[in-house]
Enzyme design. Structure first.
Site, PDB file in Angstrom:
ATOM      1  N   ASP A 258     -18.372  30.628  27.993  1.00  0.00           N
ATOM      2  CA  ASP A 258     -19.117  30.099  26.821  1.00  0.00           C
ATOM      3  C   ASP A 258     -19.902  28.867  26.620  1.00  0.00           C
ATOM      4  O   ASP A 258     -19.856  28.141  25.651  1.00  0.00           O
ATOM      5  CB  ASP A 258     -17.990  30.083  25.638  1.00  0.00           C
ATOM      6  CG  ASP A 258     -17.318  31.263  25.140  1.00  0.00           C
ATOM      7  OD1 ASP A 258     -17.628  32.376  25.928  1.00  0.00           O
ATOM      8  OD2 ASP A 258     -16.385  31.382  24.461  1.00  0.00           O
TER       9      ASP A 258
ATOM     10  N   LYS B 184     -18.246  38.397  24.080  1.00  0.00           N
ATOM     11  CA  LYS B 184     -17.112  38.943  23.592  1.00  0.00           C
ATOM     12  C   LYS B 184     -16.820  38.251  22.265  1.00  0.00           C
ATOM     13  O   LYS B 184     -17.174  37.149  21.722  1.00  0.00           O
ATOM     14  CB  LYS B 184     -16.100  38.038  24.519  1.00  0.00           C
ATOM     15  CG  LYS B 184     -16.223  36.532  24.400  1.00  0.00           C
ATOM     16  CD  LYS B 184     -15.024  35.922  25.489  1.00  0.00           C
ATOM     17  CE  LYS B 184     -15.143  34.704  25.695  1.00  0.00           C
ATOM     18  NZ  LYS B 184     -14.914  33.708  24.324  1.00  0.00           N
TER      19      LYS B 184
ATOM     20  N   CYS C  40     -11.095  28.847  24.387  1.00  0.00           N
ATOM     21  CA  CYS C  40     -11.550  30.384  25.070  1.00  0.00           C
ATOM     22  C   CYS C  40     -11.206  30.182  26.581  1.00  0.00           C
ATOM     23  O   CYS C  40     -10.836  31.293  27.175  1.00  0.00           O
ATOM     24  CB  CYS C  40     -13.011  30.336  24.922  1.00  0.00           C
ATOM     25  SG  CYS C  40     -13.242  30.849  23.023  1.00  0.00           S
TER      26      CYS C  40
HETATM   27  C1  C5J Z   1     -14.562  28.342  22.704  1.00  0.00           C
HETATM   28  C2  C5J Z   1     -14.043  27.814  20.202  1.00  0.00           C
HETATM   29  N1  C5J Z   1     -15.507  28.945  23.399  1.00  0.00           N
HETATM   30  N2  C5J Z   1     -13.676  26.610  20.448  1.00  0.00           N
HETATM   31  N3  C5J Z   1     -14.586  28.604  21.216  1.00  0.00           N
HETATM   32  O1  C5J Z   1     -13.482  27.716  22.955  1.00  0.00           O
HETATM   33  O2  C5J Z   1     -14.211  28.366  19.150  1.00  0.00           O
END
Ligand code: C5J
Length: 220
Positions: free
Chosen positions: A24, A129, A162
Site C-alpha cells: 500500500d 485488495k 495492513c
Molecule cells: C494501511 C490503513 N495500508 N492504515 N491502511 O495500513 O488504513
C-alpha cells in the site's frame, strides 16, 4: 539457503522461492490530501521510507525475484466497502468522497495509485485488495502457490495495520515472513515499534525482522 542476520534468529532465505510484498505505498497514504491525512495523521514517517523501499525493490529486480505491490482500494460503486469501514471514525473525507487526488481509495483514481518513485514494472504483480490483509477477497494465495513461493519479505505501510495483517494472514497460510524494519512505517512510530516486537516475539511467532542493510549484506 542464505542465512540473513535477523531477529529473533537468522532467517533462512530460499532464493528460488522468495517474493517481496510491498504493501500500500499509495498516494492516498503518503501524500497531502489523501486518506491518511484526512484521518488527521502526520505523513512524515510514511514518506521517509520511500528511498529504502526503492532500494529493496531494486534488490529484488536485480535478482529477477517476484515482486507484489498491493493497493488498498474499492470498486467505484463501493460494493466491496462495508459501511462499517466507510463510516468508521471522523475523517474529513470518507472512502469514495471526491478529494484533490480523485475519489478517496477508489480503484483507478490517482490517489489510489502507487507513489511515482515506487511504480511497478512489467512482470510484477499489482494486487488490489479491499481489506487490510492481502489474502482477504483476493486470489494471491493461488497465484503464489502456482509460482512456488514459500517465503515473503514485507515492506510498506502501515506497519501495525495492513503490513501486520498481511503478515499474520501469510503466517497462518504457512509462509515464512521477513519484515524489513526500515522499509515499513506507521503514522505512529510507537505502533511501528510495538508491531515489530509482536511479530518477532515468542520465537518469531509471526515472522522475522531485520534492517535492509542485513539483507544486503547476506546477498552481497
Ligand atoms: C494501511 C490503513 N495500508 N492504515 N491502511 O495500513 O488504513
Amino acid at each position: 539457503m542464505i542465512d540473513v542476520d535477523a531477529a529473533p534468529f537468522a532467517f533462512p532465505l530460499d532464493p528460488g522461492h522468495v517474493a517481496l510484498v510491498v504493501i500500500d505505498m499509495q498516494r492516498d497514504f503518503l501524500e497531502a490530501g489523501g486518506f491518511g491525512e484526512t484521518l488527521g495523521n502526520d505523513l512524515t514517517p510514511v514518506k521517509e521510507i520511500v528511498p529504502t523501499v526503492a532500494a529493496l525493490i531494486a534488490l529484488f529486480r536485480a535478482r529477477g525475484w517476484l515482486i507484489v505491490h498491493t493497493r488498498e482500494n474499492h470498486a467505484p460503486d463501493l460494493s466491496d466497502c462495508p459501511p462499517a469501514k466507510r463510516l468508521r471514525g471522523k475523517p474529513s473525507l470518507r472512502i469514495g468522497d471526491p478529494g484533490p487526488m480523485g475519489r478517496i481509495l477508489i480503484r483507478g483514481e490517482p490517489g489510489a495509485d502507487i507513489v511515482p518513485a515506487l511504480q511497478p514494472q512489467a512482470g510484477e504483480i499489482v494486487l488490489d485488495k479491499p481489506g487490510k490483509g492481502m489474502f482477504y477477497a483476493t486470489d494471491i494465495g493461488e497465484t503464489l502457490k502456482t509460482m512456488g513461493i514459500t517465503q515473503l519479505v514485507f515492506a510498506g505501510v502501515t506497519t501495525e495495520v495492513c503490513v501486520q495483517t498481511s503478515m499474520r494472514e501469510a503466517n497462518d497460510r504457512g509462509y515464512e515472513c521477513l519484515l524489513i524494519e526500515d522499509a515499513t512505517a506507521s503514522y505512529f512510530p510507537a505502533f511501528k515499534q510495538a508491531a515489530i516486537e509482536m511479530i518477532r516475539a515468542q520465537g518469531a511467532i509471526v515472522g522475522w525482522t531485520t534492517p535492509l542493510a542485513a539483507l544486503l549484506r547476506a546477498l552481497a
